[in-house]
Design a protein around this motif. Structure first.
Motif, PDB file in Angstrom:
ATOM      1  N   SER A  91      11.099 -48.576  19.180  1.00 15.72           N
ATOM      2  CA  SER A  91      11.264 -47.034  19.412  1.00 15.72           C
ATOM      3  C   SER A  91      12.017 -47.039  20.942  1.00 15.72           C
ATOM      4  O   SER A  91      12.500 -46.066  21.498  1.00 15.72           O
ATOM      5  CB  SER A  91      10.201 -46.062  19.740  1.00 15.72           C
ATOM      6  OG  SER A  91       9.083 -47.074  20.375  1.00 15.72           O
ATOM      7  N   ASN A  92      12.381 -48.122  21.658  1.00 14.49           N
ATOM      8  CA  ASN A  92      12.948 -48.339  22.933  1.00 14.49           C
ATOM      9  C   ASN A  92      14.511 -48.933  22.849  1.00 14.49           C
ATOM     10  O   ASN A  92      15.196 -48.568  23.744  1.00 14.49           O
ATOM     11  CB  ASN A  92      12.084 -49.300  23.740  1.00 14.49           C
ATOM     12  CG  ASN A  92      10.876 -48.656  24.359  1.00 14.49           C
ATOM     13  OD1 ASN A  92       9.805 -49.327  23.812  1.00 14.49           O
ATOM     14  ND2 ASN A  92      10.862 -47.500  24.972  1.00 14.49           N
ATOM     15  N   GLY A  93      14.647 -49.601  21.648  1.00 13.72           N
ATOM     16  CA  GLY A  93      16.098 -50.119  21.516  1.00 13.72           C
ATOM     17  C   GLY A  93      16.473 -51.118  20.487  1.00 13.72           C
ATOM     18  O   GLY A  93      15.350 -51.164  19.816  1.00 13.72           O
ATOM     19  N   THR A  94      17.590 -51.721  20.385  1.00 18.55           N
ATOM     20  CA  THR A  94      18.073 -52.207  19.206  1.00 18.55           C
ATOM     21  C   THR A  94      18.557 -53.691  19.769  1.00 18.55           C
ATOM     22  O   THR A  94      19.324 -53.756  20.881  1.00 18.55           O
ATOM     23  CB  THR A  94      19.057 -51.860  18.408  1.00 18.55           C
ATOM     24  OG1 THR A  94      18.594 -50.321  18.030  1.00 18.55           O
ATOM     25  CG2 THR A  94      19.786 -52.541  17.551  1.00 18.55           C
ATOM     26  N   ILE A  95      17.877 -54.885  19.097  1.00 19.11           N
ATOM     27  CA  ILE A  95      18.700 -56.021  19.450  1.00 19.11           C
ATOM     28  C   ILE A  95      20.003 -56.295  18.371  1.00 19.11           C
ATOM     29  O   ILE A  95      19.646 -55.922  17.244  1.00 19.11           O
ATOM     30  CB  ILE A  95      17.770 -57.426  19.221  1.00 19.11           C
ATOM     31  CG1 ILE A  95      17.038 -57.122  17.889  1.00 19.11           C
ATOM     32  CG2 ILE A  95      16.687 -57.228  20.360  1.00 19.11           C
ATOM     33  CD1 ILE A  95      16.322 -58.384  17.584  1.00 19.11           C
ATOM     34  N   TYR A  96      21.014 -56.791  18.663  1.00 16.93           N
ATOM     35  CA  TYR A  96      21.966 -57.145  18.078  1.00 16.93           C
ATOM     36  C   TYR A  96      22.493 -58.742  18.035  1.00 16.93           C
ATOM     37  O   TYR A  96      22.768 -59.155  19.084  1.00 16.93           O
ATOM     38  CB  TYR A  96      23.313 -56.457  18.460  1.00 16.93           C
ATOM     39  CG  TYR A  96      24.479 -56.371  17.731  1.00 16.93           C
ATOM     40  CD1 TYR A  96      24.547 -56.525  16.368  1.00 16.93           C
ATOM     41  CD2 TYR A  96      25.651 -56.380  18.210  1.00 16.93           C
ATOM     42  CE1 TYR A  96      25.479 -56.713  15.541  1.00 16.93           C
ATOM     43  CE2 TYR A  96      27.075 -56.953  17.545  1.00 16.93           C
ATOM     44  CZ  TYR A  96      27.128 -56.914  16.209  1.00 16.93           C
ATOM     45  OH  TYR A  96      28.130 -57.247  15.342  1.00 16.93           O
ATOM     46  N   VAL A  97      22.367 -59.286  16.872  1.00 11.27           N
ATOM     47  CA  VAL A  97      22.791 -60.569  16.517  1.00 11.27           C
ATOM     48  C   VAL A  97      23.766 -60.942  15.596  1.00 11.27           C
ATOM     49  O   VAL A  97      23.403 -60.798  14.311  1.00 11.27           O
ATOM     50  CB  VAL A  97      21.287 -61.321  16.206  1.00 11.27           C
ATOM     51  CG1 VAL A  97      21.576 -62.877  15.997  1.00 11.27           C
ATOM     52  CG2 VAL A  97      20.508 -61.241  17.044  1.00 11.27           C
ATOM     53  N   PRO A  98      25.098 -60.982  15.912  1.00 14.24           N
ATOM     54  CA  PRO A  98      26.085 -60.729  15.087  1.00 14.24           C
ATOM     55  C   PRO A  98      26.100 -61.961  14.072  1.00 14.24           C
ATOM     56  O   PRO A  98      26.464 -61.693  12.858  1.00 14.24           O
ATOM     57  CB  PRO A  98      27.353 -60.777  16.039  1.00 14.24           C
ATOM     58  CG  PRO A  98      26.972 -60.731  17.221  1.00 14.24           C
ATOM     59  CD  PRO A  98      25.611 -60.830  17.483  1.00 14.24           C
ATOM     60  N   GLU A  99      25.675 -63.188  14.359  1.00 18.05           N
ATOM     61  CA  GLU A  99      25.861 -64.196  13.460  1.00 18.05           C
ATOM     62  C   GLU A  99      24.188 -63.988  12.584  1.00 18.05           C
ATOM     63  O   GLU A  99      24.425 -64.965  11.657  1.00 18.05           O
ATOM     64  CB  GLU A  99      25.761 -65.621  14.112  1.00 18.05           C
ATOM     65  CG  GLU A  99      24.734 -65.770  15.182  1.00 18.05           C
ATOM     66  CD  GLU A  99      24.490 -65.078  16.311  1.00 18.05           C
ATOM     67  OE1 GLU A  99      25.371 -64.184  16.849  1.00 18.05           O
ATOM     68  OE2 GLU A  99      23.520 -65.474  17.263  1.00 18.05           O
ATOM     69  N   GLY A 100      23.613 -63.354  12.775  1.00 22.74           N
ATOM     70  CA  GLY A 100      22.363 -63.151  12.016  1.00 22.74           C
ATOM     71  C   GLY A 100      21.185 -64.016  12.685  1.00 22.74           C
ATOM     72  O   GLY A 100      21.380 -64.966  13.186  1.00 22.74           O
ATOM     73  N   ILE A 101      19.849 -63.276  12.494  1.00 21.97           N
ATOM     74  CA  ILE A 101      18.624 -63.838  13.192  1.00 21.97           C
ATOM     75  C   ILE A 101      18.355 -64.799  12.432  1.00 21.97           C
ATOM     76  O   ILE A 101      18.301 -64.988  11.096  1.00 21.97           O
ATOM     77  CB  ILE A 101      17.502 -62.619  13.202  1.00 21.97           C
ATOM     78  CG1 ILE A 101      17.990 -61.335  13.832  1.00 21.97           C
ATOM     79  CG2 ILE A 101      16.109 -63.136  13.373  1.00 21.97           C
ATOM     80  CD1 ILE A 101      17.192 -60.012  13.681  1.00 21.97           C
TER      81      ILE A 101
END
Ligand code: NDP
Length: 444
Positions: free
Chosen positions: A260-270
């Motif tokens: 609910s506080n934010g988003t992580i972005y990992v373009p190559e995939g987690i």
């Protein structure tokens, strides 16, 4: 009353329940044609009886926090409809919980449970208790105080609660313990229990895995392979993490997760190791997703949802109305081909409208996330037979149930141009079974 009249009447009678009215409106507008083919339904005023819950319990829960302060919360159980089986549906602990949200969830649950083909009616419950930052002992005392009131309304053949937002294995364990003590019986009254005391293998994974199985069925209708596809997931709780786990095992790339506080972005995939970190972060340390960004140095969108990133598939798995019309536009502009909902009603009506108009593969939660309650139904069967099935057996049954739900959606949702309206399909299929059962049982 005609279906459309019922809707305006409900709007007049429950003007302060927007989530409930939103869920009811979506169903009524999609089943109207089918409903009108059956004049006997109107004669029995079936739609109004199906929209208004059988009964609602609401009560005060008083408990003592670690500092010795007395805290008061509200508790609810909505027993929506038991035409096809005992009331069944989760318990939600979140500060936003109110009667409208639980009424929408119980209403949706009735259709979802009907789709599973298992004998379960619909219900939902919860409290505005916020588990965040509470100690284990506080959570336990709260659960016991909640059950001190709830226990008399539930039972293995009456009403079987389970988890939902803020309620996982720990909370179900505490609630089951108190139920067992008050009712003096060890029966399958809760699902999502620990494996040592009647829980089913694959229940924790079931909603996320089931959503991926539903997605695979949808993709197959267009000959699309999941491998290498970029998937944006919201949430980092039970549904989100197991959705990610199954996707990784199939070679898809999970590019976002959130809280609910934010988003992580990992373009190559987690990676699998990173997903394990998220699982521990959320379930053991009860931390924030931001800590993942600090640990792995990835991008973090503070206070934002995932939907602006480029992805092939979106799987909203956090909460209701978390994907609005603007989000849907961004996803479509970025070329999204499928949206499969892990959460309940995560897309606003405007977002749903856009997905349907664009004719992408769009699966509403009541079909796509039905895997969770399906395995809960299997847990109930195992409890009454006093046996337990292997993980392989449960997973095979889950896959077959999700395939069956997909087939029902196609049957009732197929359009003239060959595309499938899964919203209509799920609503009509779910409705018809409950409606026939209600007709057979008379006006009660
Ligand atoms: P969890 O409590 O395990 O996880 C919820 C996740 O959603 C957390 O990451 C939480 O973030 C986030 N979230 C909750 N509320 C909000 C909000 N208002 N805004 C943004 N993010 C939010 O719950 P589940 O994974 O069990 O449930 C997720 C969704 O799936 C719900 O809609 C639920 O009804 C639905 N569902 C669950 C099933 C199950 O078997 N558990 C079955 C079918 C549907 P934070 O930690 O910050 O609160």
């Amino acid at each position: 009353m005609k279906a459309s009249e019922v809707l305006s009447d409900l709007k007049r009678r429950f003007p302060n329940e927007p989530e409930y009215l939103q869920a009811v409106e979506e169903v009524i507008t999609t089943i109207e044609d089918e409903y009108n083919k059956h004049p006997e339904f109107e004669r029995y005023n079936l739609i109004e009886r199906l929209c208004i819950p059988d009964r609602i319990f609401s009560f005060r829960i008083s408990w003592v926090d670690d500092k010795g302060n007395v805290q008061n919360n509200m508790g609810y159980r909505i027993q929506h409809n038991n035409a096809i089986g005992p009331y069944k549906g989760g318990i939600r602990f979140h500060s936003s919980v109110n009667q409208s949200i639980l009424k929408f969830l119980a209403f949706e649950q009735t259709f979802k449970n009907s789709l599973t083909t298992l004998p379960m009616g619909g219900g939902k419950g919860g409290s505005d208790f916020n588990p965040k930052g509470k100690s284990d002992m506080e959570v336990m005392r709260f659960c016991q105080a909640f059950l001190a009131e709830l226990w008399r309304h539930i039972g293995p053949d009456t009403d079987v609660p389970a988890g939902d937002i803020g309620v996982g294995g720990r909370e179900v364990g505490y609630m089951f313990g108190m139920y067992k003590k008050m009712a003096r019986e060890h029966t399958g009254t809760f699902t999502g229990k620990g494996l040592e005391f009647g829980g089913s293998l694959v229940r924790p994974e079931a909603t996320g895995y089931g959503n991926v199985y539903f997605l695979l069925n949808m993709l197959a209708t267009r000959g699309i392979d999941i491998k290498g596809k970029k998937v944006a997931i919201s949430g980092s709780g039970n549904v989100a993490t197991y959705t990610a786990k199954k996707l990784l095992s199939l070679g898809a790339k999970v590019v976002t997760m959130s809280d609910s506080n934010g988003t992580i972005y990992v373009p190559e995939g987690i990676s699998e190791e990173q997903l394990e970190y998220i699982f521990k972060l959320k379930n053991i340390y009860r931390g924030r997703i931001k800590e993942f960004a600090e640990e792995y140095g990835c991008e973090y969108f503070d206070g934002e949802r995932p939907w602006k990133v480029k992805c092939d598939i979106a799987m909203p798995s956090a909460t209701q109305n978390e994907l609005d019309g603007d989000d849907a536009r961004m996803l479509l502009e970025n070329g999204v081909i499928a949206v499969s909902e892990g959460a309940n009603m995560p897309s606003t009506p405007e977002a749903v409208h856009q997905f349907l108009a664009a004719k992408i593969l769009y699966a509403p939660g009541k079909a796509a996330n039905a895997g969770g309650v399906s395995v809960s139904g299997l847990e109930m069967s195992q409890n009454s037979e006093k046996i337990s099935w292997s993980a392989e057996e449960v997973d095979a049954k889950l896959q077959s149930i999700m395939k069956n739900i997909h087939e029902q959606c196609v049957k009732y949702g197929i359009q003239e141009d060959g595309t499938v309206n899964y919203v209509k399909g799920a609503n009509v299929a779910g409705f018809m079974k409950v409606a026939k059962a209600m007709m057979a049982q008379g006006i009660i």
